[in-house]
Write a protein that holds these residues in place. Structure first.
Motif, short mmCIF file in Angstrom:
data_model
loop_
_atom_site.label_atom_id
_atom_site.label_comp_id
_atom_site.label_asym_id
_atom_site.label_seq_id
_atom_site.Cartn_x
_atom_site.Cartn_y
_atom_site.Cartn_z
N ASP A 240 -10.47 7.67 6.37
CA ASP A 240 -9.08 7.87 6.21
C ASP A 240 -8.47 9.15 6.28
O ASP A 240 -7.41 9.31 6.63
CB ASP A 240 -8.66 7.18 4.68
N THR A 241 -9.33 10.07 5.81
CA THR A 241 -8.82 11.56 5.75
C THR A 241 -8.82 12.09 7.19
O THR A 241 -8.04 12.89 7.61
CB THR A 241 -9.83 12.57 4.91
N THR A 242 -9.76 11.58 8.01
CA THR A 242 -9.74 11.95 9.63
C THR A 242 -8.60 11.55 10.18
O THR A 242 -8.03 12.06 10.85
CB THR A 242 -11.18 11.45 9.98
N GLN A 243 -8.04 10.13 9.89
CA GLN A 243 -7.15 9.68 10.48
C GLN A 243 -5.52 10.47 10.25
O GLN A 243 -5.00 10.81 11.21
CB GLN A 243 -7.01 8.44 9.84
N GLY A 248 -2.89 10.61 12.80
CA GLY A 248 -2.91 9.24 13.07
C GLY A 248 -1.80 8.57 12.30
O GLY A 248 -1.00 8.88 11.44
N VAL A 249 -1.33 7.17 12.98
CA VAL A 249 -0.24 6.32 12.56
C VAL A 249 -0.75 6.08 11.00
O VAL A 249 -2.10 5.49 10.92
CB VAL A 249 -0.17 5.28 13.16
N PRO A 250 0.20 6.14 9.85
CA PRO A 250 -0.40 5.51 8.61
C PRO A 250 -0.93 4.04 8.60
O PRO A 250 -0.43 3.29 9.36
CB PRO A 250 0.84 5.57 7.73
N TRP A 277 3.17 9.60 11.93
CA TRP A 277 2.12 10.33 11.31
C TRP A 277 2.54 10.83 9.75
O TRP A 277 3.51 10.17 9.23
CB TRP A 277 1.81 11.80 11.81
N SER A 278 1.27 10.86 8.89
CA SER A 278 1.47 11.37 7.68
C SER A 278 1.07 12.81 7.34
O SER A 278 0.01 13.06 7.82
CB SER A 278 0.71 10.19 6.92
N LEU A 279 1.51 13.17 6.30
CA LEU A 279 1.05 14.66 5.93
C LEU A 279 0.24 14.55 4.89
O LEU A 279 -0.82 15.52 4.95
CB LEU A 279 2.37 15.27 5.31
N ALA A 280 -0.09 13.75 3.87
CA ALA A 280 -0.81 13.68 3.08
C ALA A 280 -1.34 12.25 2.60
O ALA A 280 -1.92 12.11 1.43
CB ALA A 280 -0.40 14.46 1.75
N GLY A 281 -1.01 11.11 3.27
CA GLY A 281 -1.46 9.75 2.76
C GLY A 281 -0.42 8.83 2.44
O GLY A 281 -0.48 7.90 2.53
N ASP A 282 0.47 9.57 1.36
CA ASP A 282 1.70 8.77 0.85
C ASP A 282 2.87 8.60 1.37
O ASP A 282 3.85 8.23 0.94
CB ASP A 282 1.31 9.02 -0.82
N ASP A 283 2.71 9.46 2.45
CA ASP A 283 4.24 9.61 3.16
C ASP A 283 4.18 9.49 4.57
O ASP A 283 2.98 8.94 4.84
CB ASP A 283 4.79 11.10 3.03
#
Length: 335
Positions: A240-243, A248-250, A277-283
């Protein structure tokens, strides 16, 4: 980062010449509410503060157990406790890194980091996953070695220290569980504390079994079992962090669906250079070149697209470049 600039000005259409195109582009920039990279006082600052508090409590509990295990390992001559203490030490380091990352992530964007510092949280979670892989590998190798060269353990003392560790880890898990849905750093910390709790439980069970039967190989068997249980979850966190780090697309979004929704909208003739893309996973952030059909009013289409992306996909940081007239020079790719 994306090669597209994100501007902070109001929503005005403006036309200007691009050197690489032979036609004008109308730019539309959208900034919805609740941006996580806004300055102090925003929703994310509050969430980051709560996450930091949770991790700080877990770190304090972790360090106290680590101290007890090191003393127990020395006093009872238990390699099992020493091995578990090594695992605890790695987790304490991981928690400290996550805490530092959250503190850095709260810093507002500046001229050198236009996206802010939130990605530090993802780097910390990735680093934690790598540390857990190393410890898991160590436990597997050490466990196999002990099958051939059993190590005698002071089972009752070992059980007492592990019991203390289990209580502390269960408290830490309860503290962290509320924040793991919102923060990758808290999720990483939760996984580590859960691994510690399982380690403590396994040591208690193993100590009881060794005390009852005298079979020393029970200890490495349980150690290997813990490692095999933790490693798949560690892999999921690393994946998940590598994506996110690869832009990568969320996971919650489909690029095909988003592209079809944009291309199928009234007034849109085509979509290209679409990035999500996402900056920190929740956006989620999106940039795209949108080709308009003739005789449509660009501002109306832009506003409608922004509203659709927000309502249907919860994508709130949007930059659209509108193109009217015959598009597509050789430099454009049409997926």
């Amino acid at each position: 980062m994306s090669a597209h600039d994100h501007h902070g000005h109001d929503h005005h259409d403006h036309s200007h010449d691009h050197h690489d195109h032979g036609h004008n582009h109308g730019h539309g920039h959208s900034h919805g509410h609740g941006h996580h990279h806004h300055g102090p006082g925003g929703h994310h600052d509050h969430a980051a503060g709560a996450s930091a508090n949770r991790i700080a409590i877990a770190l304090g509990l972790n360090l106290s157990v680590l101290g007890a295990e090191l003393l127990g390992a020395w006093y009872f001559g238990s390699l099992a406790l020493l091995s578990d203490a090594a695992h605890m030490f790695t987790d304490a380091a991981g928690l400290a890194i996550a805490l530092a990352a959250l503190a850095i992530a709260k810093r507002p964007a500046d001229d050198k980091r236009s996206f802010g510092y939130r990605r530090f949280e993802i780097l910390a979670a990735a680093f934690n996953a790598v540390l857990l892989f190393i410890v898991g590998g160590f436990v597997l190798v050490e466990g196999i070695r002990r099958f051939f060269d059993p190590v005698p353990v002071a089972s009752l003392g070992m059980m007492g220290v592990a019991g203390l560790g289990l209580v502390a880890n269960v408290i830490a898990m309860a503290v962290l569980s509320g924040g793991r849905g919102h923060s990758m750093a808290v999720k990483g910390a939760y996984l580590e504390v859960m691994a510690d709790a399982l380690g403590s439980l396994a040591v208690i069970i193993g100590a009881g079994a060794i005390w009852a039967t005298g079979l020393q190989w029970i200890d490495p068997l349980i150690g290997i079992g813990i490692a095999l249980w933790v490693l798949p979850r560690t892999w999921a966190l690393l994946r998940d962090t590598t994506q996110i780090l690869l832009e990568g697309v969320p996971a919650r979004l489909s690029l095909t669906e988003v592209r079809e929704a944009l291309a199928g909208h009234d007034g849109v003739g085509g979509v290209h250079d679409l990035h999500l893309w996402s900056l920190a996973g929740d956006d989620a952030s999106l940039t795209a070149h949108v080709e308009l059909v003739d005789d449509v009013e660009p501002e109306g289409v832009r506003v409608a697209l922004i509203r659709m992306l927000d309502e249907r996909f919860s994508v709130r940081h949007v930059t659209l470049q509108l193109e009217q007239g015959p598009c597509c020079e050789t430099g454009h790719l049409h997926p």
